[in-house]
Design a protein around this motif. Structure first.
Motif, PDB file in Angstrom:
ATOM      1  N   ALA A  92      -3.706 -10.881  -0.248  1.00 54.17           N
ATOM      2  CA  ALA A  92      -2.563 -10.874  -1.037  1.00 54.17           C
ATOM      3  C   ALA A  92      -2.509  -8.986  -1.496  1.00 54.17           C
ATOM      4  O   ALA A  92      -1.279  -8.725  -1.559  1.00 54.17           O
ATOM      5  N   VAL A  93      -3.498  -8.544  -1.362  1.00 57.39           N
ATOM      6  CA  VAL A  93      -3.445  -6.930  -1.707  1.00 57.39           C
ATOM      7  C   VAL A  93      -2.849  -6.251  -0.442  1.00 57.39           C
ATOM      8  O   VAL A  93      -1.999  -5.590  -0.600  1.00 57.39           O
ATOM      9  N   ASP A  94      -3.283  -6.735   0.889  1.00 58.78           N
ATOM     10  CA  ASP A  94      -2.655  -5.972   1.917  1.00 58.78           C
ATOM     11  C   ASP A  94      -1.168  -6.303   1.854  1.00 58.78           C
ATOM     12  O   ASP A  94      -0.207  -5.491   2.133  1.00 58.78           O
ATOM     13  N   SER A  95      -0.723  -7.305   1.655  1.00 56.80           N
ATOM     14  CA  SER A  95       0.589  -7.679   1.731  1.00 56.80           C
ATOM     15  C   SER A  95       1.450  -6.989   0.725  1.00 56.80           C
ATOM     16  O   SER A  95       2.410  -6.473   0.907  1.00 56.80           O
ATOM     17  N   PHE A  96       0.845  -6.931  -0.527  1.00 53.71           N
ATOM     18  CA  PHE A  96       1.427  -6.360  -1.653  1.00 53.71           C
ATOM     19  C   PHE A  96       1.669  -4.697  -1.036  1.00 53.71           C
ATOM     20  O   PHE A  96       2.736  -4.151  -1.262  1.00 53.71           O
ATOM     21  N   VAL A  97       0.497  -4.081  -0.772  1.00 53.49           N
ATOM     22  CA  VAL A  97       0.519  -2.670  -0.428  1.00 53.49           C
ATOM     23  C   VAL A  97       1.569  -2.264   0.804  1.00 53.49           C
ATOM     24  O   VAL A  97       2.270  -1.575   0.431  1.00 53.49           O
ATOM     25  N   SER A  98       1.622  -3.410   1.799  1.00 49.70           N
ATOM     26  CA  SER A  98       2.612  -3.330   2.791  1.00 49.70           C
ATOM     27  C   SER A  98       4.116  -3.084   2.252  1.00 49.70           C
ATOM     28  O   SER A  98       4.965  -2.529   2.783  1.00 49.70           O
ATOM     29  N   SER A  99       4.210  -4.109   1.450  1.00 45.71           N
ATOM     30  CA  SER A  99       5.707  -4.233   0.904  1.00 45.71           C
ATOM     31  C   SER A  99       5.840  -3.174  -0.080  1.00 45.71           C
ATOM     32  O   SER A  99       7.149  -2.794  -0.301  1.00 45.71           O
ATOM     33  N   ILE A 100       5.291  -2.652  -0.718  1.00 46.82           N
ATOM     34  CA  ILE A 100       5.509  -1.638  -1.713  1.00 46.82           C
ATOM     35  C   ILE A 100       5.212   0.018  -1.317  1.00 46.82           C
ATOM     36  O   ILE A 100       6.095   0.723  -1.804  1.00 46.82           O
ATOM     37  N   ARG A 101       4.397   0.278  -0.254  1.00 52.22           N
ATOM     38  CA  ARG A 101       4.143   1.508   0.072  1.00 52.22           C
ATOM     39  C   ARG A 101       5.638   2.325   0.593  1.00 52.22           C
ATOM     40  O   ARG A 101       5.739   3.430   0.354  1.00 52.22           O
TER      41      ARG A 101
END
Length: 126
Positions: A92-101
């Motif tokens: 979940a964190v990886d997905s979030f970071v990929s989308s927000i970066r």
């Protein structure tokens, strides 16, 4: 048991993820019996071979075990159970970071928004 399948991921992968989520949230307890492969296929309206593949994958990952002709059960191995929760959080964190970066939002702002949203969502469930 109901599931909404997406068109991105193979169905058996989605079934495995569903079981992981149920384990992580405590909806499925260590040692708890799970439906037979055929029963799961009927409940989810999926191909029995797909259910078989999901169970095979879960057995390989150590999430479930089957002794002789007895029903499959959720593992009692605490290390495996703990890693399931951690795996879901990291995904979940990886997905979030990929989308927000790509938006270049400062980390402090992101953390503040996460806290705010998390608290709001928690209030809805109380």
């Amino acid at each position: 048991m109901t599931m909404n399948f997406n068109n991105r991921d193979p169905v058996y992968v989605q079934v495995v993820r569903h079981f992981k989520e149920q384990i992580a949230t405590g909806s499925l307890e260590p040692g708890e019996e799970i439906p037979s492969r055929r029963e799961l296929a009927n409940r989810l309206k999926i191909n029995p071979n797909t259910a078989q593949r999901a169970y095979k994958e879960m057995e390989e990952q150590g999430l479930i075990y089957t002794e002789r002709n007895n029903p499959s059960k959720i593992t009692k191995d605490e290390k495996t159970l703990g890693s399931v929760r951690e795996e879901l959080i990291i995904e979940a964190v990886d997905s979030f970071v990929s989308s927000i970066r790509p938006i270049n939002v400062p980390l402090d702002e992101i953390v503040g928004l996460i806290k705010e949203t998390y608290n709001k969502e928690g209030d809805k469930h109380d």
